[in-house]
Design an enzyme around this catalytic site. Structure first.
Site, PDB file in Angstrom:
ATOM      1  N   ASP A  13       0.803  -1.229   0.000  1.00 48.62           N
ATOM      2  CA  ASP A  13       0.000   0.000   0.000  1.00 48.62           C
ATOM      3  C   ASP A  13       0.835   1.278   0.000  1.00 48.62           C
ATOM      4  OD1 ASP A  13      -2.244  -1.686   0.183  1.00 48.62           O
ATOM      5  OD2 ASP A  13      -1.957  -1.813   2.353  1.00 48.62           O
ATOM      6  N   LYS A  18       0.803   3.567  -8.638  1.00 50.88           N
ATOM      7  CA  LYS A  18       1.056   4.910  -9.173  1.00 50.88           C
ATOM      8  C   LYS A  18       2.391   4.950  -9.928  1.00 50.88           C
ATOM      9  CE  LYS A  18       0.980   9.667  -7.466  1.00 50.88           C
ATOM     10  NZ  LYS A  18       0.787  10.522  -6.274  1.00 50.88           N
ATOM     11  N   GLY A  42      -4.238  -4.983  -3.739  1.00 53.04           N
ATOM     12  CA  GLY A  42      -5.189  -4.016  -4.294  1.00 53.04           C
ATOM     13  C   GLY A  42      -4.423  -2.807  -4.765  1.00 53.04           C
ATOM     14  N   HIS A  43      -4.348  -2.617  -6.076  1.00 50.83           N
ATOM     15  CA  HIS A  43      -3.617  -1.470  -6.615  1.00 50.83           C
ATOM     16  C   HIS A  43      -4.612  -0.415  -7.073  1.00 50.83           C
ATOM     17  CE1 HIS A  43       0.253  -3.927  -7.626  1.00 50.83           C
ATOM     18  NE2 HIS A  43      -0.012  -3.852  -6.346  1.00 50.83           N
ATOM     19  N   GLN A 174       2.305  -6.624  -2.356  1.00 54.75           N
ATOM     20  CA  GLN A 174       2.626  -6.587  -0.917  1.00 54.75           C
ATOM     21  C   GLN A 174       3.936  -5.812  -0.691  1.00 54.75           C
ATOM     22  OE1 GLN A 174       1.544 -10.042  -2.082  1.00 54.75           O
ATOM     23  NE2 GLN A 174      -0.405  -9.020  -1.838  1.00 54.75           N
ATOM     24  N   ARG A 250     -10.532  -2.635   5.257  1.00 54.53           N
ATOM     25  CA  ARG A 250     -10.167  -2.565   6.678  1.00 54.53           C
ATOM     26  C   ARG A 250      -9.346  -1.313   6.964  1.00 54.53           C
ATOM     27  NH1 ARG A 250      -7.063  -8.100   7.741  1.00 54.53           N
ATOM     28  NH2 ARG A 250      -6.309  -7.635   5.656  1.00 54.53           N
TER      29      ARG A 250
HETATM   30  P1  IMP Z   1      -2.634 -12.766   3.010  1.00 53.30           P
HETATM   31  O1  IMP Z   1      -1.615 -12.326   2.020  1.00 53.30           O
HETATM   32  O2  IMP Z   1      -4.050 -12.496   2.572  1.00 53.30           O
HETATM   33  O3  IMP Z   1      -2.411 -14.174   3.479  1.00 53.30           O
HETATM   34  O4  IMP Z   1      -2.456 -11.854   4.328  1.00 53.30           O
HETATM   35  C1  IMP Z   1      -1.271 -11.915   5.124  1.00 53.30           C
HETATM   36  C2  IMP Z   1      -0.938 -10.527   5.655  1.00 53.30           C
HETATM   37  O5  IMP Z   1      -0.542  -9.683   4.578  1.00 53.30           O
HETATM   38  C3  IMP Z   1      -2.121  -9.792   6.314  1.00 53.30           C
HETATM   39  O6  IMP Z   1      -1.599  -8.994   7.357  1.00 53.30           O
HETATM   40  C4  IMP Z   1      -2.670  -8.938   5.190  1.00 53.30           C
HETATM   41  O7  IMP Z   1      -3.384  -7.829   5.655  1.00 53.30           O
HETATM   42  C5  IMP Z   1      -1.392  -8.541   4.495  1.00 53.30           C
HETATM   43  N1  IMP Z   1      -1.557  -8.218   3.066  1.00 53.30           N
HETATM   44  C6  IMP Z   1      -1.709  -9.094   2.050  1.00 53.30           C
HETATM   45  N2  IMP Z   1      -1.782  -8.450   0.869  1.00 53.30           N
HETATM   46  C7  IMP Z   1      -1.656  -7.142   1.146  1.00 53.30           C
HETATM   47  C8  IMP Z   1      -1.602  -5.973   0.336  1.00 53.30           C
HETATM   48  O8  IMP Z   1      -1.687  -6.006  -0.891  1.00 53.30           O
HETATM   49  N3  IMP Z   1      -1.447  -4.784   0.986  1.00 53.30           N
HETATM   50  C9  IMP Z   1      -1.319  -4.721   2.331  1.00 53.30           C
HETATM   51  N4  IMP Z   1      -1.346  -5.784   3.134  1.00 53.30           N
HETATM   52  C10 IMP Z   1      -1.513  -6.986   2.541  1.00 53.30           C
HETATM   53 MG    MG Z   2      -2.598  -2.239  -1.842  1.00 49.41          MG
END
Ligand code: IMP
Ligand code: MG
Length: 329
Positions: A13, A18, A42-43, A174, A250
């Site tokens: 995030d 961008k 999520g981009h 991530q 969230r």
């Molecule tokens: P998972 O990847 O859904 O298994 O989540 C594992 C951890 O990574 C959790 O704390 C999620 O909130 C975080 N997470 C996974 N994908 C993203 C992302 O794209 N942005 C921010 N946090 C993420």
């Molecule tokens: Mg994101």
């Protein structure tokens, strides 16, 4: 072959979308490849005055560049088709542009149901963990076995190694703090989020030119561990920075930038170019704080904080750019 990589240096995030969107405008890339993660990502992308939130599909598609979901990714076919429709509805031409590596893995209904019950990590409940587990226990399903995806499948070796003048932009998902090896285990995601992961998608190390590291002027994290310190200022940071998950909605936990994490991420990823997003958010909360070596440092203004950041990386020859949230580049 030539390639550049985009990586996130914090907890996701930070605004990779961008930066991808900006770099794609140059017209120099022939391919954009997503190299890790699934629809947990999520981009948020602003294109021609419209907001798009993509989860699977790389941002190259907005510029008519071939966009590939690489073998390091996991794919939920239902979500994939939903996103294709969203792009079409938004007037984006996707014809012949979007592909999935044959050897990417599939997120099944069972994976989704299992991840939906998570309460330990605070996952996005998108089935990522179980899909990667099954991949590594050799119980997984590859994209090439799913009939409905057949029009979109690609052999990434053929595509990258048997085409002329290939110039790839690798787009990560991530971030370093969520990396399966480098993050704060077990509060991590299930894939590799460093520049090394791009190499696992079929490009030789010699092809890499730039590694774009993306960070924010403060930090956010979504998940089960306590991250945000006490204090109303951090709630303000969330409100002003609109820090709510693009995938799950969230509220993100907020804190000042941890320079030790950013520095480690710069070194591990081999960052050559560094982008700090959302500099205007600290201006709005009128505080410029960061942690280094466990101490909290307070700057009088944004310029001093930017100078401090630039000085911190000067000896490594890293180029630094600062970007405001309200600037739609
Ligand atoms: P998972 O990847 O859904 O298994 O989540 C594992 C951890 O990574 C959790 O704390 C999620 O909130 C975080 N997470 C996974 N994908 C993203 C992302 O794209 N942005 C921010 N946090 C993420
Ligand atoms: Mg994101």
């Amino acid at each position: 072959m030539q390639a550049d990589i985009i990586v996130d240096l914090q907890y996701g995030d930070c605004g990779k979308g961008k930066v991808t969107h900006h770099l794609c405008k140059s017209g120099e890339y022939t391919h954009v490849v997503r190299y890790n993660g699934g629809c947990n990502a999520g981009h948020t992308i602003y294109h021609n005055g419209k907001e798009f939130i993509t989860h699977h599909i790389p941002a190259g598609v907005f510029f008519g560049i071939k966009s590939i979901i690489g073998p390091g990714c996991v794919v939920n076919p239902k979500q994939f088709f939903k996103e294709m429709q969203m792009l079409k509805d938004g007037g984006i031409d996707t014809e012949g542009l979007i592909y999935i590596a044959k050897n990417a893995h599939i997120i099944t209904g069972d994976h989704l149901a299992e991840d939906g019950k998570d309460s330990k990590i605070g996952t996005t409940k998108r089935g990522n963990g179980p899909a990667y587990r099954d991949k590594y226990s050799r119980d997984g399903l590859r994209a090439e076995t799913v009939d409905e995806l057949s029009d979109y499948l690609i052999d990434i070796y053929d595509e990258l190694h048997n085409s002329e003048n290939v110039n790839v932009l690798f787009e990560g998902a991530q971030g370093f703090g969520l990396d399966i090896d480098w993050g704060d285990y077990p509060y991590v995601t299930s894939s590799h989020c460093t520049s090394a992961a791009a190499l696992l998608n079929g490009v030789p190390p010699q092809a890499i030119r730039k590694v774009w590291g993306v960070a924010k002027m403060y930090e956010t994290y979504v998940g089960a561990k306590k991250f945000q310190p006490d204090g109303e200022i951090f709630n303000m940071l969330r409100k002003v920075g609109k820090e709510y998950g693009a995938t799950t909605g969230r509220p993100r936990q907020c804190n000042w930038m941890d320079w030790d994490l950013v520095e480690k991420a710069i070194k591990v990823n081999g960052v050559t170019d560094l982008v700090f997003n959302k500099v205007d958010i600290l201006e709005q909360v009128n505080k410029w704080n960061a942690y280094k070596g466990g101490n909290e440092i307070k700057f009088e203004n944004g310029e001093l904080m930017q100078k401090w950041i630039t000085d911190n990386v000067a000896s490594d020859g890293v180029r630094v750019y600062f970007s405001r949230d309200k600037d739609r580049i």
